[in-house]
Design a protein around this motif. Structure first.
Motif, PDB file in Angstrom:
ATOM      1  N   LEU A 113       0.825  -1.211   0.000  1.00 18.32           N
ATOM      2  CA  LEU A 113       0.000   0.000   0.000  1.00 18.32           C
ATOM      3  C   LEU A 113       0.858   1.259   0.000  1.00 18.32           C
ATOM      4  O   LEU A 113       0.579   2.222  -0.721  1.00 18.32           O
ATOM      5  N   THR A 114       1.909   1.249   0.794  1.00 17.40           N
ATOM      6  CA  THR A 114       2.789   2.412   0.886  1.00 17.40           C
ATOM      7  C   THR A 114       3.524   2.670  -0.424  1.00 17.40           C
ATOM      8  O   THR A 114       3.647   3.813  -0.860  1.00 17.40           O
ATOM      9  N   TYR A 115       4.002   1.608  -1.067  1.00 14.58           N
ATOM     10  CA  TYR A 115       4.748   1.829  -2.302  1.00 14.58           C
ATOM     11  C   TYR A 115       3.851   2.256  -3.457  1.00 14.58           C
ATOM     12  O   TYR A 115       4.307   2.959  -4.358  1.00 14.58           O
ATOM     13  N   ALA A 116       2.603   1.877  -3.440  1.00 15.31           N
ATOM     14  CA  ALA A 116       1.668   2.418  -4.439  1.00 15.31           C
ATOM     15  C   ALA A 116       1.522   3.921  -4.221  1.00 15.31           C
ATOM     16  O   ALA A 116       1.561   4.705  -5.182  1.00 15.31           O
ATOM     17  N   LEU A 117       1.366   4.326  -2.972  1.00 18.19           N
ATOM     18  CA  LEU A 117       1.288   5.754  -2.650  1.00 18.19           C
ATOM     19  C   LEU A 117       2.590   6.463  -3.009  1.00 18.19           C
ATOM     20  O   LEU A 117       2.580   7.535  -3.626  1.00 18.19           O
ATOM     21  N   ASN A 118       3.730   5.863  -2.649  1.00 18.41           N
ATOM     22  CA  ASN A 118       5.033   6.479  -2.931  1.00 18.41           C
ATOM     23  C   ASN A 118       5.278   6.672  -4.420  1.00 18.41           C
ATOM     24  O   ASN A 118       5.837   7.684  -4.835  1.00 18.41           O
ATOM     25  N   PHE A 119       4.887   5.701  -5.230  1.00 16.22           N
ATOM     26  CA  PHE A 119       5.091   5.834  -6.671  1.00 16.22           C
ATOM     27  C   PHE A 119       4.373   7.083  -7.176  1.00 16.22           C
ATOM     28  O   PHE A 119       4.946   7.891  -7.898  1.00 16.22           O
ATOM     29  N   CYS A 120       3.126   7.237  -6.779  1.00 14.70           N
ATOM     30  CA  CYS A 120       2.342   8.396  -7.237  1.00 14.70           C
ATOM     31  C   CYS A 120       2.918   9.707  -6.723  1.00 14.70           C
ATOM     32  O   CYS A 120       3.099  10.658  -7.490  1.00 14.70           O
TER      33      CYS A 120
END
Length: 154
Positions: free
Chosen positions: A61-68
């Motif tokens: 979940l965090t890396y999806a947010l971080n990518f954006c």
């Protein structure tokens, strides 16, 4: 010192620091880590999942947010091809995931509580992530890999 002919001054050092990708990366990394730790703490408190599963879910979940956040704001790369960026991002995330799970598992097994173990593993990966984001994931092929904050108009 006068600017080179045809170039405008790059601004004061506070403005350069603010515009630099490292400053923005650190800010959004703090946002991501806060999100990650919140999800991890909630999962640890409210679910019977083993900590490795909780770390994995929070990580994804965090890396999806971080990518954006990094694509749009830290590296000003939203103009680039998202598919290519995502294709470079996924192997980076896979390597980061292995390091995070290994680090958290090692630290927990050594007796450190889960959340401090996750913070330490995040800190060790931050340098690697910044370098990968800047020079690989969000590079702009037309500017030899320099992020927007470091491009010089010719």
């Amino acid at each position: 010192m006068s600017p080179v002919a045809g170039q405008e001054p790059r601004g004061s050092w506070p403005a350069r620091v603010y515009r630099h990708s490292l400053t923005r990366f650190l800010f959004f990394s703090a946002v991501g880590l806060t999100f990650d730790l919140t999800v991890l703490a909630l999962m640890d408190a409210l679910t019977p999942l083993p900590y490795q599963a909780s770390v994995t879910i929070a990580f994804v979940l965090t890396y999806a947010l971080n990518f954006c956040l990094n694509r749009w704001f830290a590296f000003d790369a939203a103009h680039g091809h998202a598919g290519g960026q995502l294709g470079r991002f996924l192997p980076q995330v896979a390597a980061d995931y292995v390091l995070v799970v290994f680090g958290v598992t090692l630290l927990v097994e050594l007796g450190l509580p889960l959340l401090p173990a996750r913070v330490l593993s995040a800190a060790t990966n931050a340098v690697l992530n910044y370098c990968a984001y800047r020079w690989w994931t969000f590079r702009d092929a037309g500017t030899a890999g320099l992020p927007a904050d470091e491009q010089v108009d010719a």
